[in-house]
Design a protein around this motif. Structure first.
Motif, PDB file in Angstrom:
ATOM      1  N   ARG A   1      -0.393  32.503 -37.061  1.00  0.00           N
ATOM      2  CA  ARG A   1      -0.460  32.469 -38.519  1.00  0.00           C
ATOM      3  C   ARG A   1      -0.013  31.129 -39.092  1.00  0.00           C
ATOM      4  O   ARG A   1      -0.281  30.842 -40.261  1.00  0.00           O
ATOM      5  CB  ARG A   1       0.411  33.591 -39.094  1.00  0.00           C
ATOM      6  CG  ARG A   1      -0.141  34.988 -38.850  1.00  0.00           C
ATOM      7  CD  ARG A   1       0.827  36.048 -39.315  1.00  0.00           C
ATOM      8  NE  ARG A   1       2.024  36.120 -38.469  1.00  0.00           N
ATOM      9  CZ  ARG A   1       3.071  36.895 -38.718  1.00  0.00           C
ATOM     10  NH1 ARG A   1       3.093  37.645 -39.828  1.00  0.00           N
ATOM     11  NH2 ARG A   1       4.095  36.917 -37.888  1.00  0.00           N
ATOM     12  N   MET A   2       0.658  30.299 -38.279  1.00  0.00           N
ATOM     13  CA  MET A   2       1.076  28.999 -38.799  1.00  0.00           C
ATOM     14  C   MET A   2      -0.122  28.139 -39.188  1.00  0.00           C
ATOM     15  O   MET A   2       0.017  27.183 -39.959  1.00  0.00           O
ATOM     16  CB  MET A   2       1.938  28.254 -37.775  1.00  0.00           C
ATOM     17  CG  MET A   2       1.208  27.636 -36.603  1.00  0.00           C
ATOM     18  SD  MET A   2       2.254  26.500 -35.622  1.00  0.00           S
ATOM     19  CE  MET A   2       2.349  25.099 -36.730  1.00  0.00           C
ATOM     20  N   TRP A   3      -1.297  28.471 -38.661  1.00  0.00           N
ATOM     21  CA  TRP A   3      -2.484  27.681 -38.943  1.00  0.00           C
ATOM     22  C   TRP A   3      -3.281  28.199 -40.131  1.00  0.00           C
ATOM     23  O   TRP A   3      -4.405  27.718 -40.375  1.00  0.00           O
ATOM     24  CB  TRP A   3      -3.381  27.639 -37.698  1.00  0.00           C
ATOM     25  CG  TRP A   3      -2.709  27.059 -36.493  1.00  0.00           C
ATOM     26  CD1 TRP A   3      -2.363  27.712 -35.342  1.00  0.00           C
ATOM     27  CD2 TRP A   3      -2.291  25.694 -36.308  1.00  0.00           C
ATOM     28  NE1 TRP A   3      -1.757  26.847 -34.454  1.00  0.00           N
ATOM     29  CE2 TRP A   3      -1.703  25.606 -35.023  1.00  0.00           C
ATOM     30  CE3 TRP A   3      -2.360  24.546 -37.103  1.00  0.00           C
ATOM     31  CZ2 TRP A   3      -1.192  24.407 -34.517  1.00  0.00           C
ATOM     32  CZ3 TRP A   3      -1.839  23.361 -36.606  1.00  0.00           C
ATOM     33  CH2 TRP A   3      -1.267  23.297 -35.325  1.00  0.00           C
ATOM     34  N   ASP A   4      -2.736  29.122 -40.889  1.00  0.00           N
ATOM     35  CA  ASP A   4      -3.448  29.632 -42.069  1.00  0.00           C
ATOM     36  C   ASP A   4      -3.922  28.511 -42.992  1.00  0.00           C
ATOM     37  O   ASP A   4      -5.049  28.573 -43.504  1.00  0.00           O
ATOM     38  CB  ASP A   4      -2.562  30.607 -42.847  1.00  0.00           C
ATOM     39  CG  ASP A   4      -2.463  31.981 -42.197  1.00  0.00           C
ATOM     40  OD1 ASP A   4      -3.212  32.242 -41.225  1.00  0.00           O
ATOM     41  OD2 ASP A   4      -1.635  32.794 -42.649  1.00  0.00           O
TER      42      ASP A   4
ATOM     43  N   GLY B   1       4.100  37.154 -26.027  1.00  0.00           N
ATOM     44  CA  GLY B   1       5.395  37.379 -26.668  1.00  0.00           C
ATOM     45  C   GLY B   1       5.461  36.886 -28.096  1.00  0.00           C
ATOM     46  O   GLY B   1       6.532  36.925 -28.719  1.00  0.00           O
ATOM     47  N   PHE B   2       4.330  36.450 -28.639  1.00  0.00           N
ATOM     48  CA  PHE B   2       4.265  35.966 -30.015  1.00  0.00           C
ATOM     49  C   PHE B   2       3.128  36.680 -30.739  1.00  0.00           C
ATOM     50  O   PHE B   2       2.083  36.975 -30.151  1.00  0.00           O
ATOM     51  CB  PHE B   2       4.012  34.457 -30.057  1.00  0.00           C
ATOM     52  CG  PHE B   2       5.123  33.627 -29.480  1.00  0.00           C
ATOM     53  CD1 PHE B   2       6.146  33.149 -30.278  1.00  0.00           C
ATOM     54  CD2 PHE B   2       5.140  33.338 -28.120  1.00  0.00           C
ATOM     55  CE1 PHE B   2       7.166  32.384 -29.744  1.00  0.00           C
ATOM     56  CE2 PHE B   2       6.156  32.570 -27.581  1.00  0.00           C
ATOM     57  CZ  PHE B   2       7.182  32.102 -28.396  1.00  0.00           C
ATOM     58  N   GLY B   3       3.311  36.901 -32.048  1.00  0.00           N
ATOM     59  CA  GLY B   3       2.251  37.479 -32.859  1.00  0.00           C
ATOM     60  C   GLY B   3       1.718  38.761 -32.268  1.00  0.00           C
ATOM     61  O   GLY B   3       2.454  39.715 -32.018  1.00  0.00           O
ATOM     62  N   GLY B   4       0.412  38.776 -32.004  1.00  0.00           N
ATOM     63  CA  GLY B   4      -0.219  39.983 -31.487  1.00  0.00           C
ATOM     64  C   GLY B   4      -0.350  40.058 -29.987  1.00  0.00           C
ATOM     65  O   GLY B   4      -0.960  41.004 -29.476  1.00  0.00           O
ATOM     66  N   SER B   5       0.202  39.078 -29.252  1.00  0.00           N
ATOM     67  CA  SER B   5       0.134  39.104 -27.789  1.00  0.00           C
ATOM     68  C   SER B   5       1.422  39.686 -27.212  1.00  0.00           C
ATOM     69  O   SER B   5       2.507  39.197 -27.525  1.00  0.00           O
ATOM     70  CB  SER B   5      -0.081  37.686 -27.225  1.00  0.00           C
ATOM     71  OG  SER B   5      -1.340  37.177 -27.587  1.00  0.00           O
TER      72      SER B   5
ATOM     73  N   MET C   1       7.752  34.880 -38.924  1.00  0.00           N
ATOM     74  CA  MET C   1       7.157  34.675 -37.603  1.00  0.00           C
ATOM     75  C   MET C   1       8.226  34.584 -36.524  1.00  0.00           C
ATOM     76  O   MET C   1       8.083  35.165 -35.437  1.00  0.00           O
ATOM     77  CB  MET C   1       6.273  33.420 -37.616  1.00  0.00           C
ATOM     78  CG  MET C   1       4.993  33.584 -38.409  1.00  0.00           C
ATOM     79  SD  MET C   1       3.856  32.157 -38.293  1.00  0.00           S
ATOM     80  CE  MET C   1       4.643  30.986 -39.414  1.00  0.00           C
ATOM     81  N   GLN C   2       9.315  33.866 -36.793  1.00  0.00           N
ATOM     82  CA  GLN C   2      10.377  33.732 -35.797  1.00  0.00           C
ATOM     83  C   GLN C   2      11.074  35.063 -35.560  1.00  0.00           C
ATOM     84  O   GLN C   2      11.394  35.412 -34.414  1.00  0.00           O
ATOM     85  CB  GLN C   2      11.379  32.675 -36.249  1.00  0.00           C
ATOM     86  CG  GLN C   2      12.548  32.490 -35.292  1.00  0.00           C
ATOM     87  CD  GLN C   2      12.137  31.956 -33.938  1.00  0.00           C
ATOM     88  OE1 GLN C   2      12.131  30.753 -33.712  1.00  0.00           O
ATOM     89  NE2 GLN C   2      11.818  32.839 -33.001  1.00  0.00           N
TER      90      GLN C   2
END
Length: 254
Positions: free
Chosen positions: A25-28, A48-52, A162-163
């Motif tokens: 999402r940082m690339w929105d 281990g981040f977002g949807g993974s 996000m963090q």
């Protein structure tokens, strides 16, 4: 496992690799601009981040990226990597140079880099907060450390979310999974032109890495942003997007 990802647009492929403080999402802010400029834009979440989900067997981020490109039928791609994503981009470009057309590295990490005193101190403080159960405190430490003075309140809220999500996902797992050994990446094998960007308000480690890359890569130049911290694509998104697009138009035109 295929990494969680988004794809939009048509044209030459550009893959966005996120910082370990964030997720895809940082690339929105960059997503629509790159799509509208005529690129096929891909962004993914590392494990281990977002949807993974967190890994359940040995893995390597660079291998995951290559597998994602294979699954999408992308033979050649420009990589845009921020921080940890920059390190992964370098590893992909070193192991499979024929797959990478251009590299834009924003405050990148570097394979084999030995942390300096400021980065070691950050790691120590983060570990202490997490070991004491103060996840909120660890989140705030990351927000303070990695966002420069140009970041507005909305950006700080976004990075905080996000963090926190990454910590919640990663801390729910009892044991770390081993990394696959792909061998030491030989940066001298990288053939793609590279733009290495640093921020004057960032930790010295990342400023030094970006400045050093032109001595390590066959075709690289360094640009330091006087206003930026560690995440310039979020701090001044319009200006950072223009830099990325300008370099892509020179090296990987739509």
């Amino acid at each position: 496992m295929t990494l969680a990802h988004d794809v939009a647009g048509n044209g030459p492929a550009v893959l966005l690799l996120h910082s370990s403080v964030c997720d895809r999402r940082m690339w929105d802010p960059q997503w629509p601009a790159l799509r509208d400029a005529g690129y096929q834009v891909i962004r993914c979440d590392f494990r281990g981040f977002g949807g993974s989900p967190v890994p359940d067997q040995p893995y390597a981020e660079a291998q995951d990226v290559r597998d994602l490109l294979d699954a999408l039928g992308v033979d050649r791609v420009a990589l845009v990597g921020a921080s940890f994503g920059g390190r992964v981009a370098l590893e992909v470009a070193a192991h499979w140079p024929h797959r990478v057309a251009a590299l834009t590295l924003i405050c990148p990490a570097l394979p084999g880099h030995v942390p300096g005193p400021e980065l070691r101190d950050f790691d120590r403080r983060e570990d202490e907060l997490l070991e004491s159960g103060d996840v909120a405190g660890a989140v705030e430490l990351n927000v303070r450390t990695w966002l420069g003075p140009e970041a507005d309140d909305a950006t700080r809220i976004r990075v905080r979310e996000m963090q926190r999500h990454a910590f919640d996902v990663q801390l729910a797992v009892d044991e770390d999974v081993a990394q696959l050994d792909l061998g030491e990446p030989d940066l001298g094998k990288i053939t793609a032109p590279c733009l290495a960007i640093s921020g004057r308000h960032d930790l010295p480690d990342f400023r030094q890495i970006a400045a050093r890359l032109p001595t390590l890569l066959p075709d690289a130049r360094h640009l330091e942003l006087p206003w930026a911290g560690h995440l310039p694509s979020l701090e001044r998104p319009a200006e950072a997007t223009a830099l990325v697009l300008d370099f892509l138009r020179q090296t990987w035109p739509a």
